[in-house]
Write a protein that holds these residues in place. Sequence first.
Motif: not given
Length: 348
Positions: A1-5, A54-55, A60-61, A153-154
């Motif tokens: 998992m990335t630091t940002e996530k 942005i898309e 992604g989030l 799913k997200a």
Amino acid sequence: MTTEKSGIRERRRHRGDDRVTIEDVARQAQVAPITVSRALNTPEKVSARLRERIERAVNGLGYVPNLIAGGLASAGTRMVPVVVPSLSILTFIEVIHGIQQTLEAAGYQVLLGSTDFDLDREAALIDSVLGYSPSGVIMTGLRHRDSAVERLKAWQRPVVEIMELGDACIDMNVGVDNTEAGACMARHLLARGYRRIAFLGAGMTRDYRARQRYEGHCQVLAAAGVESELLFHREEPSSYEVGRRIFLEALAARPDLEALHFANDNLAAGAILEANRRGIRIPDQIAMGGYLGLSLGEHLTPRLTTVAVPRFEMGVEAAKLLMARLEGRMPPSPRIDIGFELTVREST
């Protein structure tokens, strides 16, 4: 998992909810929140390069804009969108009735949406309804745009896909094996002694579940060593009138046909009514079988042989799966084969 996530997940934990915010998207895309808002609401005012960035962050989030205010948005509403291909086709009416009766008894409201068999329209509709923070979503079929699947799913709330059975569901699934349903009618017609059998359908370019039944039909006939790909269809939506016209086209093209396998009971009903007008005897001159098990089949002359699907029960089971998850219970199985039954009557 990335630091940002990881950071986004930590901020969500401190907020006490599971929502991705516009600020989270802005951080991920490295732009100001106002730029994200502008890209989503007035994209023509943002450069193509920024819109793409942005898309990517939105997808992604799993960001869904909140269209209702404050605490209500974070808690969710007692609303369940039900997305179907059409509100005018009898196929879906009893399914919707089963869903609605079950959910309303538990204090939920149903919001209906129609896609007209258009997957892009379905994806846009999903984006729209998720903004109202529903409790869960019930939608038709297992084929959707990738963007819709990723978003759902997200979203991490209950999703039930109906009408089609398969392993690759988003979350939970209640449906029928369409290929096997088509094979079932084909086997019945062969067992009755018919060999020159055609499949008659409508709108099959978009209605892939009808195509699945045709595939099952073809597989059975090919295995029996008879002509297997006799297909007559029109691209208009299914109706009695379309059934009448396809029936006449099939007879004109192949006067030697012995049996007709219709994609649904509406088409078969139109053909039976036209045959009666013309004095064509069923099944003596030509046999006919349908799909769905609509009640009208019992009132035709002759009564229609059909593959009956328990549509009301399908809706009930879909609603029960969704409610189980909302109540924090794991259902015995997230995938339910609702089954079908060959109902043999006088038309074959």
